[in-house]
Scaffold this active site. Structure first.
Site, PDB file in Angstrom:
ATOM      1  N   CYS A 142     -11.146   2.410   0.069  1.00 33.81           N
ATOM      2  CA  CYS A 142      -9.728   2.715   0.302  1.00 33.81           C
ATOM      3  C   CYS A 142      -9.367   2.027   1.619  1.00 33.81           C
ATOM      4  O   CYS A 142     -10.142   2.074   2.583  1.00 33.81           O
ATOM      5  CB  CYS A 142      -9.537   4.223   0.414  1.00 33.81           C
ATOM      6  N   THR A 143      -8.202   1.404   1.653  1.00 38.89           N
ATOM      7  CA  THR A 143      -7.865   0.587   2.823  1.00 38.89           C
ATOM      8  C   THR A 143      -7.520   1.419   4.067  1.00 38.89           C
ATOM      9  O   THR A 143      -7.378   0.873   5.156  1.00 38.89           O
ATOM     10  CB  THR A 143      -6.691  -0.354   2.492  1.00 38.89           C
ATOM     11  N   HIS A 144      -7.395   2.731   3.904  1.00 40.53           N
ATOM     12  CA  HIS A 144      -7.222   3.586   5.087  1.00 40.53           C
ATOM     13  C   HIS A 144      -8.558   3.784   5.830  1.00 40.53           C
ATOM     14  O   HIS A 144      -8.572   4.154   7.001  1.00 40.53           O
ATOM     15  CB  HIS A 144      -6.717   4.980   4.689  1.00 40.53           C
ATOM     16  N   TYR A 162      -1.235   7.898  -3.123  1.00 39.09           N
ATOM     17  CA  TYR A 162      -1.443   7.339  -4.455  1.00 39.09           C
ATOM     18  C   TYR A 162      -2.699   7.933  -5.107  1.00 39.09           C
ATOM     19  O   TYR A 162      -2.817   7.992  -6.309  1.00 39.09           O
ATOM     20  CB  TYR A 162      -1.652   5.819  -4.365  1.00 39.09           C
ATOM     21  N   GLY A 163      -3.644   8.318  -4.251  1.00 39.06           N
ATOM     22  CA  GLY A 163      -4.994   8.661  -4.728  1.00 39.06           C
ATOM     23  C   GLY A 163      -5.052   9.801  -5.719  1.00 39.06           C
ATOM     24  O   GLY A 163      -5.982   9.894  -6.521  1.00 39.06           O
ATOM     25  N   THR A 195      -6.562   2.182  -4.683  1.00 32.93           N
ATOM     26  CA  THR A 195      -6.102   2.964  -5.827  1.00 32.93           C
ATOM     27  C   THR A 195      -5.266   2.086  -6.764  1.00 32.93           C
ATOM     28  O   THR A 195      -5.504   2.056  -7.979  1.00 32.93           O
ATOM     29  CB  THR A 195      -5.265   4.169  -5.344  1.00 32.93           C
ATOM     30  N   ASP A 247       0.878  -1.181   0.000  1.00 39.61           N
ATOM     31  CA  ASP A 247       0.000   0.000   0.000  1.00 39.61           C
ATOM     32  C   ASP A 247       0.917   1.233   0.000  1.00 39.61           C
ATOM     33  O   ASP A 247       2.134   1.111   0.119  1.00 39.61           O
ATOM     34  CB  ASP A 247      -0.897  -0.008   1.251  1.00 39.61           C
ATOM     35  N   SER A 248       0.298   2.399  -0.069  1.00 43.77           N
ATOM     36  CA  SER A 248       1.085   3.638  -0.039  1.00 43.77           C
ATOM     37  C   SER A 248       1.520   4.007   1.386  1.00 43.77           C
ATOM     38  O   SER A 248       2.381   4.863   1.557  1.00 43.77           O
ATOM     39  CB  SER A 248       0.248   4.781  -0.603  1.00 43.77           C
ATOM     40  N   GLU A 266      -3.082   8.895   7.835  1.00 46.35           N
ATOM     41  CA  GLU A 266      -1.609   8.864   7.934  1.00 46.35           C
ATOM     42  C   GLU A 266      -1.127   9.715   9.108  1.00 46.35           C
ATOM     43  O   GLU A 266      -0.069   9.474   9.674  1.00 46.35           O
ATOM     44  CB  GLU A 266      -0.956   9.362   6.642  1.00 46.35           C
ATOM     45  N   CYS A 275      -4.541  -1.948  -1.442  1.00 45.66           N
ATOM     46  CA  CYS A 275      -4.724  -0.540  -1.800  1.00 45.66           C
ATOM     47  C   CYS A 275      -5.782  -0.447  -2.889  1.00 45.66           C
ATOM     48  O   CYS A 275      -5.655  -1.095  -3.940  1.00 45.66           O
ATOM     49  CB  CYS A 275      -3.392   0.004  -2.303  1.00 45.66           C
TER      50      CYS A 275
HETATM   51  N1  DGL Z   1      -4.843   3.029   0.907  1.00 49.03           N
HETATM   52  C1  DGL Z   1      -4.919   3.464  -0.434  1.00 49.03           C
HETATM   53  C2  DGL Z   1      -6.179   3.070  -1.141  1.00 49.03           C
HETATM   54  O1  DGL Z   1      -6.730   2.079  -0.719  1.00 49.03           O
HETATM   55  C3  DGL Z   1      -4.195   4.673  -0.889  1.00 49.03           C
HETATM   56  C4  DGL Z   1      -4.533   6.004  -0.347  1.00 49.03           C
HETATM   57  C5  DGL Z   1      -3.598   7.004  -0.979  1.00 49.03           C
HETATM   58  O2  DGL Z   1      -2.395   6.757  -0.999  1.00 49.03           O
HETATM   59  O3  DGL Z   1      -4.094   8.016  -1.511  1.00 49.03           O
HETATM   60  O4  DGL Z   1      -6.605   3.663  -2.072  1.00 49.03           O
END
Ligand code: DGL
Length: 261
Positions: free
Chosen positions: A183-185, A42-43, A75, A10-11, A151, A73
């Site tokens: 998104c995994t966050h 990454y988004g 994205t 992931d990012s 983050e 992730c």
């Molecule tokens: N956790 C990521 C996702 O699921 C990336 C979020 C990011 O880096 O913008 O999209």
């Protein structure tokens, strides 16, 4: 039995929500996690950039002799998975297909998807859901502030509460059956999202869905490990807040190593 590790990336800290679910379901596996903190977020990046970055990470994980790769992730799944599958022979699993496969059944009439800008603009959630069950009504929304807040470890403060309130204000009356955290966050905001949308909505954490599908896949392909279950965590930039946030959010000591890629 196959003792080789499972590669995950992931990012940043978001993929740890997936690792947590994998560890619960598959405690005996060895995991290698790459958090690409150097390139977060990454988004907001282009598809070409995400494909290029993802290839580098996949090459690195392959050099570490992983048996398969989980793109933890949304994205990278929406922008790069198809491309990666065409290039590499190793099994690569993203967050979208398992979630749609396991959750988008006939009970769901209306679903909301929240994710990064790149993911929402790709429309991959819509096309994948529609292929499985065309009668589901789908609402989608870019929520680009949430991953940077996660983050920072801002998952329950006034800023987080206001952002979630603002993002969800027009969905309160939509009577959604389910909300996909694309998104995994975002599982880190589950409590706040539930507060806004009520108790009856099903909030779908993609990490849980990958874990279910992966368990099945490992069994069917005789790839399961029965070891003690180890974890190696690599970051592309160690100046990030990753360690503090990971400790605060996941309540465990994490050892990180720097990796150049
Ligand atoms: N956790 C990521 C996702 O699921 C990336 C979020 C990011 O880096 O913008 O999209």
């Amino acid at each position: 039995m196959d003792t080789r590790p499972i590669g995950i990336f992931d990012s940043g800290v978001g993929g740890l929500t997936v690792l947590t679910e994998l560890r619960k379901k598959l405690p005996n596996e060895n995991y290698i996690y790459i958090g690409d903190t150097k390139r977060f977020p990454y988004g907001s990046k282009s598809k070409e950039t995400i494909i290029q970055i993802s290839k580098r990470i996949v090459d690195t994980l392959i050099s570490k002799k992983v048996k398969l790769i989980v793109i933890a992730c949304g994205t990278a799944t929406s922008q790069a998975l198809e491309e990666l599958k065409q290039i590499y022979n190793i099994p690569i699993i993203g967050i979208i297909e398992p979630t749609v496969e396991n959750q988008m059944n006939e009970k769901v009439k209306k679903v909301g998807v929240i994710a990064t800008r790149g993911t929402i603009r790709s429309k991959v959630w819509e096309t994948t859901i529609c292929k499985k069950n065309p009668s589901i009504a789908i609402l989608s929304k870019e929520t680009p502030l949430l991953a940077p807040m996660a983050e920072e470890g801002w998952i329950d403060n006034e800023v987080a509460k206001s952002a979630i309130k603002e993002y969800m204000k027009d969905w309160k009356e939509e009577n959604l059956d389910a909300l996909i955290l694309g998104c995994t966050h975002y599982p880190l905001f589950e409590k706040l999202l539930r507060k806004e949308l009520g108790d009856t909505i099903k909030i779908i954490n993609t990490g849980k869905e990958i874990a279910k599908s992966l368990e099945q896949y490992l069994k069917e392909n005789d790839l399961k490990n029965e070891g003690i279950g180890t974890e190696e965590i690599y970051l592309t930039d160690t100046e990030s807040n990753f360690l503090n946030v990971a400790k605060q959010l996941f309540h465990k000591e994490i050892k990180i190593q720097k990796i150049d890629l």
